[in-house]
Design a protein around this motif. Structure first.
Motif, PDB file in Angstrom:
ATOM      1  N   ILE A 151       4.568  -7.342 -19.146  1.00 39.74           N
ATOM      2  CA  ILE A 151       5.608  -7.071 -20.155  1.00 39.74           C
ATOM      3  C   ILE A 151       5.393  -8.000 -21.344  1.00 39.74           C
ATOM      4  O   ILE A 151       5.536  -9.217 -21.238  1.00 39.74           O
ATOM      5  CB  ILE A 151       7.031  -7.277 -19.576  1.00 39.74           C
ATOM      6  N   LYS A 152       5.009  -7.394 -22.468  1.00 35.93           N
ATOM      7  CA  LYS A 152       4.851  -8.157 -23.722  1.00 35.93           C
ATOM      8  C   LYS A 152       6.028  -7.744 -24.593  1.00 35.93           C
ATOM      9  O   LYS A 152       6.054  -6.614 -25.096  1.00 35.93           O
ATOM     10  CB  LYS A 152       3.513  -7.781 -24.363  1.00 35.93           C
ATOM     11  N   ALA A 153       7.019  -8.633 -24.722  1.00 35.56           N
ATOM     12  CA  ALA A 153       8.264  -8.114 -25.287  1.00 35.56           C
ATOM     13  C   ALA A 153       8.983  -9.030 -26.262  1.00 35.56           C
ATOM     14  O   ALA A 153       9.094 -10.236 -26.040  1.00 35.56           O
ATOM     15  CB  ALA A 153       9.228  -7.763 -24.152  1.00 35.56           C
ATOM     16  N   PRO A 186       4.678 -10.605 -28.219  1.00 39.29           N
ATOM     17  CA  PRO A 186       3.833 -10.025 -29.261  1.00 39.29           C
ATOM     18  C   PRO A 186       3.938 -10.873 -30.527  1.00 39.29           C
ATOM     19  O   PRO A 186       4.754 -11.785 -30.612  1.00 39.29           O
ATOM     20  CB  PRO A 186       4.430  -8.633 -29.460  1.00 39.29           C
ATOM     21  N   GLY A 187       3.136 -10.520 -31.525  1.00 37.49           N
ATOM     22  CA  GLY A 187       3.058 -11.393 -32.707  1.00 37.49           C
ATOM     23  C   GLY A 187       3.983 -11.037 -33.840  1.00 37.49           C
ATOM     24  O   GLY A 187       3.927 -11.668 -34.905  1.00 37.49           O
ATOM     25  N   GLY A 188       4.846 -10.039 -33.654  1.00 41.63           N
ATOM     26  CA  GLY A 188       5.633  -9.519 -34.774  1.00 41.63           C
ATOM     27  C   GLY A 188       6.691 -10.464 -35.306  1.00 41.63           C
ATOM     28  O   GLY A 188       6.996 -11.495 -34.710  1.00 41.63           O
ATOM     29  N   GLY A 189       7.255 -10.065 -36.451  1.00 39.33           N
ATOM     30  CA  GLY A 189       8.346 -10.818 -37.065  1.00 39.33           C
ATOM     31  C   GLY A 189       7.886 -12.006 -37.876  1.00 39.33           C
ATOM     32  O   GLY A 189       8.696 -12.687 -38.498  1.00 39.33           O
ATOM     33  N   ALA A 190       6.584 -12.252 -37.908  1.00 36.10           N
ATOM     34  CA  ALA A 190       6.081 -13.440 -38.610  1.00 36.10           C
ATOM     35  C   ALA A 190       6.083 -13.206 -40.128  1.00 36.10           C
ATOM     36  O   ALA A 190       6.373 -14.117 -40.903  1.00 36.10           O
ATOM     37  CB  ALA A 190       4.682 -13.797 -38.117  1.00 36.10           C
ATOM     38  N   GLU A 191       5.734 -12.003 -40.533  1.00 36.25           N
ATOM     39  CA  GLU A 191       5.661 -11.601 -41.953  1.00 36.25           C
ATOM     40  C   GLU A 191       4.884 -12.646 -42.745  1.00 36.25           C
ATOM     41  O   GLU A 191       3.748 -12.898 -42.479  1.00 36.25           O
ATOM     42  CB  GLU A 191       7.077 -11.368 -42.530  1.00 36.25           C
ATOM     43  N   ILE A 192       5.572 -13.322 -43.698  1.00 31.60           N
ATOM     44  CA  ILE A 192       4.976 -14.478 -44.380  1.00 31.60           C
ATOM     45  C   ILE A 192       5.972 -15.610 -44.157  1.00 31.60           C
ATOM     46  O   ILE A 192       7.154 -15.471 -44.457  1.00 31.60           O
ATOM     47  CB  ILE A 192       4.767 -14.192 -45.884  1.00 31.60           C
ATOM     48  N   VAL A 300      -9.327 -12.258 -33.088  1.00 31.21           N
ATOM     49  CA  VAL A 300      -8.697 -11.626 -34.258  1.00 31.21           C
ATOM     50  C   VAL A 300      -8.677 -10.120 -33.997  1.00 31.21           C
ATOM     51  O   VAL A 300      -9.701  -9.533 -33.635  1.00 31.21           O
ATOM     52  CB  VAL A 300      -9.468 -11.942 -35.565  1.00 31.21           C
ATOM     53  N   LYS A 301      -7.497  -9.546 -34.154  1.00 30.51           N
ATOM     54  CA  LYS A 301      -7.335  -8.130 -33.807  1.00 30.51           C
ATOM     55  C   LYS A 301      -7.124  -7.257 -35.042  1.00 30.51           C
ATOM     56  O   LYS A 301      -6.373  -7.622 -35.949  1.00 30.51           O
ATOM     57  CB  LYS A 301      -6.102  -8.004 -32.894  1.00 30.51           C
ATOM     58  N   ALA A 302      -7.792  -6.097 -35.049  1.00 32.27           N
ATOM     59  CA  ALA A 302      -7.486  -5.045 -36.035  1.00 32.27           C
ATOM     60  C   ALA A 302      -6.642  -4.014 -35.306  1.00 32.27           C
ATOM     61  O   ALA A 302      -7.123  -3.390 -34.356  1.00 32.27           O
ATOM     62  CB  ALA A 302      -8.761  -4.407 -36.558  1.00 32.27           C
TER      63      ALA A 302
HETATM   64  O1  V47 Z   1       6.869  -7.638 -37.673  1.00 37.87           O
HETATM   65  C1  V47 Z   1       6.855  -3.366 -40.426  1.00 37.87           C
HETATM   66  C2  V47 Z   1       5.206  -4.988 -39.367  1.00 37.87           C
HETATM   67  C3  V47 Z   1       5.444  -5.718 -37.248  1.00 37.87           C
HETATM   68  C4  V47 Z   1       5.590  -2.527 -42.000  1.00 37.87           C
HETATM   69  O2  V47 Z   1       1.208  -8.712 -30.750  1.00 37.87           O
HETATM   70  C5  V47 Z   1       4.832  -3.409 -41.230  1.00 37.87           C
HETATM   71  O3  V47 Z   1      -0.287  -7.343 -30.020  1.00 37.87           O
HETATM   72  C6  V47 Z   1       3.001  -2.985 -42.543  1.00 37.87           C
HETATM   73  O4  V47 Z   1       4.005  -7.158 -34.691  1.00 37.87           O
HETATM   74  N1  V47 Z   1       3.684  -2.144 -43.340  1.00 37.87           N
HETATM   75  C7  V47 Z   1       5.655  -5.274 -35.801  1.00 37.87           C
HETATM   76  N2  V47 Z   1       3.538  -3.633 -41.488  1.00 37.87           N
HETATM   77  C8  V47 Z   1       4.337  -4.865 -35.126  1.00 37.87           C
HETATM   78  C9  V47 Z   1       3.632  -6.044 -34.492  1.00 37.87           C
HETATM   79  C10 V47 Z   1       2.467  -5.830 -33.606  1.00 37.87           C
HETATM   80  C11 V47 Z   1       1.752  -4.651 -33.678  1.00 37.87           C
HETATM   81  C12 V47 Z   1       0.658  -4.495 -32.821  1.00 37.87           C
HETATM   82  C13 V47 Z   1       0.292  -5.445 -31.897  1.00 37.87           C
HETATM   83  C14 V47 Z   1       1.024  -6.618 -31.827  1.00 37.87           C
HETATM   84  C15 V47 Z   1       0.636  -7.629 -30.811  1.00 37.87           C
HETATM   85  C16 V47 Z   1       2.109  -6.832 -32.689  1.00 37.87           C
HETATM   86  O5  V47 Z   1       5.132  -4.582 -38.032  1.00 37.87           O
HETATM   87  C17 V47 Z   1       6.608  -6.301 -37.984  1.00 37.87           C
HETATM   88  C18 V47 Z   1       6.141  -6.178 -39.415  1.00 37.87           C
HETATM   89  O6  V47 Z   1       5.364  -7.294 -39.783  1.00 37.87           O
HETATM   90  N3  V47 Z   1       5.646  -3.923 -40.289  1.00 37.87           N
HETATM   91  N4  V47 Z   1       6.835  -2.506 -41.475  1.00 37.87           N
HETATM   92  C19 V47 Z   1       4.968  -1.890 -43.102  1.00 37.87           C
HETATM   93  N5  V47 Z   1       5.638  -1.076 -43.932  1.00 37.87           N
END
Ligand code: V47
Ligand code: SF4
Length: 396
Positions: A151-153, A186-192, A300-302
């Motif tokens: 669970i990656k949550a 997961p890595g989200g929410g970091a933005e800048i 580093v992931k694409a």
């Molecule tokens: O935090 C939202 C981004 C993120 C847009 O950890 C946008 O393996 C570009 O974090 N244009 C969520 N980006 C997704 C995420 C993620 C995705 C895949 C793998 C992993 C991982 C993490 O999506 C948000 C935000 O930075 N986001 N809207 C947009 N318009």
């Protein structure tokens, strides 16, 4: 010929040569050198250096996993300017809006019974209904049903909100999540992270410091996480380097990050639609510079649903060693923001094929980078041909 030897023949400045020498010697580049690369590093230069780092760390391997996403809701109390996916609570009747119940989410997990997925990725909008007791119960239910599913949550954006509402500290909250069955973040929410930018694009949610604090607590509990950077909007080069510098410093302290994931800003249907998207050259340069700068990150992931399959393939020559997973059409974040990938889903064979066609070795991993299967010499029963990808020329 070594990378440096190639550069000897090129007409490079002393600054370029010094940075190339440092990378060749495995030394860390400074903040100013990071900014210099963004300002003056052309694609060929940063690409060659990034490939050196990538092959030193991961050889010829490109990793992927078999996963699916659950996005609990796209209703959100926040209003990030770049977000195309969320609907404010007042738009609850919007036909695009959804809210899954506990049973809905559990049923999604059950749909994968018997299928060889190793990870469920759970992230969505932030709503009061999805609180600490809700997620504790969800994680426990999933673990009771399928203990080996990783669970990656949730991101610090959700954690900050639900812990504040429950009046518990980050430390107590993260311990509860771990005990309930969350395996990684997961890595989200970091933005800048830099407040100059964060306050303009994601004003109300957790700050950069809070994001880093929650990851640090998680790492200190012995667990792993990822980190992202949303780039290509209103930030300047130095904001990107500042973002990576903060990650590099935390990684020096904890070693808990696995993967860095640059996320290209997509401009469809959001409040920043007037901003042009970055070019493919810029996307590749960004992968490369992050690979060079983050010398203490293994991967580093694409993220192919966002960047598209073609750029994901090219990125493997510019520092990238991971292209995420099969995903199985379970994410809407990017299709709603204008990505080419409207129904992101790839079979294992398609992922393997993408990786092979650019001369890399496809390795299926689990979330923690344990090897599940090396697909280098695996033959598929049915030979499906997928067109539209970049292929290496066949050299005799
Ligand atoms: O935090 C939202 C981004 C993120 C847009 O950890 C946008 O393996 C570009 O974090 N244009 C969520 N980006 C997704 C995420 C993620 C995705 C895949 C793998 C992993 C991982 C993490 O999506 C948000 C935000 O930075 N986001 N809207 C947009 N318009
Ligand atoms: Fe909500 Fe996340 Fe979208 Fe921000 S990026 S509005 S926190 S769903």
């Amino acid at each position: 010929m070594s990378t440096l030897k190639i550069f000897e023949q090129a007409n490079l400045s002393d600054d370029h040569r010094r940075i190339a020498q440092k990378v060749e010697d495995g030394q860390r580049i400074t903040f100013d050198e990071g900014v210099f690369l963004y300002e003056h590093g052309d694609l060929a230069f940063v690409g060659a250096l990034a490939n050196l780092v990538r092959e030193r760390k991961n050889g010829n391997a490109t990793y992927f996993n078999r996963n699916f996403h659950i996005e609990p809701t796209n209703l959100c109390v926040y209003d990030c300017k770049f977000c195309s996916y969320s609907r404010l609570i007042k738009q609850k009747s919007d036909t695009d809006a959804w809210m899954y119940s506990m049973d809905d989410m559990f049923n999604i997990v059950k749909q994968y019974d018997g299928k060889p997925v190793t990870e469920v990725h759970i992230v969505g909008g932030v709503l009061p209904q999805y609180d600490v007791p809700f997620y504790v119960e969800l994680f426990k239910k999933i673990k009771a049903h399928r203990p080996e599913l990783h669970i990656k949550a949730l991101t610090p954006v959700e954690y900050h909100y639900i812990f504040k509402k429950a009046k518990i500290s980050y430390a107590d909250g993260m311990k509860m999540m771990l005990e309930a069955g969350c395996d990684s973040l997961p890595g989200g929410g970091a933005e800048i992270f830099h407040p100059e930018i964060r306050e303009q694009i994601a004003a109300d949610k957790c700050t950069g410091d809070q994001w880093l604090e929650i990851h640090e607590i998680w790492h200190n509990l012995g667990r792993k996480s990822n980190a992202t950077m949303l780039y290509g909007h209103i930030e300047k080069w130095h904001h990107r380097v500042d973002h990576m510098e903060r990650l590099r410093q935390l990684q020096d302290k904890t070693g808990g990050f696995q993967t860095f994931i640059p996320l290209k800003f997509r401009n469809q249907d959001n409040q920043m639609s007037h901003i042009a998207e970055s070019t493919a050259v810029e996307d590749l340069r960004n992968y490369a510079i992050s690979r060079i700068y983050l010398d203490n990150f293994d991967h580093v992931k694409a993220y192919w649903p966002m960047i598209g399959r073609n750029i994901a393939q090219m990125s493997m020559a510019f520092g990238v060693d991971d292209i995420d997973g099969t995903i199985d059409d379970t994410t809407k974040i990017y299709s709603m923001a204008g990505s080419e990938e409207q129904n992101p889903s790839l079979t294992t064979q398609q992922l393997v094929d993408m990786i092979r066609k650019v001369g890399r070795q496809p390795i299926e991993r689990d979330t923690l980078y344990n090897i599940v299967q090396d697909f280098t010499n695996v033959e598929f029963a049915e030979d499906k041909e997928f067109r539209g990808y970049f292929e290496l020329p066949v050299l005799n």
